[in-house]
Scaffold this active site. Structure first.
Site, PDB file in Angstrom:
ATOM      1  CE  LYS A   1      -3.581   2.335   2.673  1.00 45.25           C
ATOM      2  NZ  LYS A   1      -4.495   2.236   3.814  1.00 45.25           N
TER       3      LYS A   1
ATOM      4  CE  LYS B   1      -5.817   1.809  -0.330  1.00 48.51           C
ATOM      5  NZ  LYS B   1      -6.471   1.667   0.912  1.00 48.51           N
TER       6      LYS B   1
HETATM    7  C1  PBG Z   1      -7.165   3.464   5.420  1.00 45.85           C
HETATM    8  C2  PBG Z   1      -7.534   3.211   4.016  1.00 45.85           C
HETATM    9  C3  PBG Z   1      -7.429   4.139   2.992  1.00 45.85           C
HETATM   10  C4  PBG Z   1      -7.978   3.560   1.869  1.00 45.85           C
HETATM   11  C5  PBG Z   1      -8.402   2.273   2.206  1.00 45.85           C
HETATM   12  N1  PBG Z   1      -8.097   2.057   3.549  1.00 45.85           N
HETATM   13  C6  PBG Z   1      -6.961   5.530   3.021  1.00 45.85           C
HETATM   14  C7  PBG Z   1      -5.659   5.872   3.601  1.00 45.85           C
HETATM   15  O1  PBG Z   1      -4.774   5.038   3.782  1.00 45.85           O
HETATM   16  O2  PBG Z   1      -5.510   7.048   3.905  1.00 45.85           O
HETATM   17  C8  PBG Z   1      -8.107   4.266   0.554  1.00 45.85           C
HETATM   18  C9  PBG Z   1      -9.142   3.737  -0.365  1.00 45.85           C
HETATM   19  C10 PBG Z   1      -9.594   4.695  -1.396  1.00 45.85           C
HETATM   20  O3  PBG Z   1      -9.028   5.799  -1.580  1.00 45.85           O
HETATM   21  O4  PBG Z   1     -10.575   4.355  -2.077  1.00 45.85           O
HETATM   22  N2  PBG Z   1      -6.689   2.497   6.158  1.00 45.85           N
END
Ligand code: PBG
Length: 329
Positions: free
Chosen positions: A199, A252
């Site tokens: 991520k 992601k």
């Molecule tokens: C937070 C999380 C995020 C997303 C999924 N889980 C945002 C972040 O890390 O700030 C983003 C998903 C999206 O933008 O659709 N744990």
């Protein structure tokens, strides 16, 4: 006697001649069963709303969720992912159970109506804390090991409600092992872990943070989410998560990580998920609203590319509109 050359002997266009030929030879498809739809579970009752006009991010209360999801189940959606968004925040994890009441009710309602619907739930603290970071904070620093216990507790609660796959998105070190251990200790052996293995600290999460009340109130997420440029580091992340017992791996954002998705596909035999995040969708919506491209075609092309890169499943806000269109609504 040699036949005179009349042009290229090998003609790629034979395979593209008309729609039926192209359909027959399509290497990659995007079906509803490949898509998982996220929902943001808010407290209260009677709510089903988009977080902002045309954001595609749906906030819903537990009482409305099953009717909403029925439309997607009918159309054959792959699964649903729940993100709890409590009104009351708590920085030490001591109120988790109370904060998760709407998510518990939502899970129970779905489980009762659709016994085999595949349910995922996010494991992370950013929507549950006032500071909006994904772990426990001590003196402005994210305390890794202290966070593990709270994340594990959250995973066990979600598993006990009936979630099939808990999905840690916090990016703390060691959380897959901590969660797997806690689930097994609670005899929740059949609850799986879908790990957000890679991520990135990304600029594409903006609309989500708005829908999930999860924007960090100080600093940023760069001490736990990955730098976008690091391919070897990405490999270390998924290799670790696989070794710690993850059942499936997620990458992601999706569109900025097609090479990483391909790397994971070739090196791991686990199912691979990609998350087409909120900003990826927003980009296409904004461009289409400005008359710059055709939304449906551009969206199809991105989903196809993510599948071609090697993703088995795509978590995407597009699951809902696709399901509704498939039902002719
Ligand atoms: C937070 C999380 C995020 C997303 C999924 N889980 C945002 C972040 O890390 O700030 C983003 C998903 C999206 O933008 O659709 N744990």
């Amino acid at each position: 006697m040699k036949t005179p050359i009349t042009g290229p002997a090998i003609r790629m266009r034979r395979l593209r001649r008309n729609a039926q030929v192209r359909r027959l030879f399509a290497e990659t498809t995007v079906e509803l069963r490949n898509l998982v739809m996220p929902y943001f579970i808010v407290p209260g009752s009677g709510v089903l709303r988009e977080s902002a006009p045309n954001s595609g991010l749906w906030q819903v209360t537990a009482d409305r969720l099953a009717d909403e999801v029925a439309l997607l189940v009918d159309a054959g959606v792959g699964g649903v992912m729940l993100f709890g968004v409590p009104d009351e925040k708590c920085d030490d994890g001591s109120k988790l159970e109370a904060q998760l009441v709407p998510t518990r009710k939502a899970t129970e309602a779905l489980r009762q109506r659709f016994p085999e619907l595949v349910l995922f739930a996010d494991v992370c603290l950013c929507s549950f804390t006032a500071h909006g970071h994904c772990g426990i904070v001590r003196d402005q620093v994210i305390a890794n090991d202290e966070s593990l216990a709270v994340l594990a507790k959250m995973a066990v609660l979600l598993g006990s409600y009936g979630i099939d796959f808990v999905s840690p998105s916090d990016m703390m070190d060691g959380r897959v092992a901590a969660i797997r251990g806690a689930l097994d200790e609670a005899r929740l052996h059949d609850v799986g872990v879908l790990s957000y293995a890679v991520k990135m600290a990304s600029a594409f999460y903006g609309p989500f943070r708005d829908a999930a009340h999860s924007a960090p109130q100080f600093g940023d997420r760069k001490s736990y989410q990955m730098p976008a440029g690091n391919r070897r580091e990405a490999r270390r992340e998924w290799v670790l998560d696989e070794a710690e017992g993850a059942d499936a791996l997620l990458v992601k954002p999706a569109l900025t990580n097609l090479d990483v998705i391909r790397d994971v596909r070739e090196a791991s035999d686990l199912p691979i998920f990609a998350y087409q995040v909120s900003g990826e969708r927003a980009m296409l919506v904004a461009a289409a609203e400005n008359g710059l491209l055709d939304y449906a075609r551009a969206m199809e092309e991105t989903l196809l590319s993510i599948r071609r890169a090697g993703a088995d499943v795509i978590v995407s806000y597009e699951a809902r509109p696709r399901a509704l269109a498939a039902r002719g609504r």
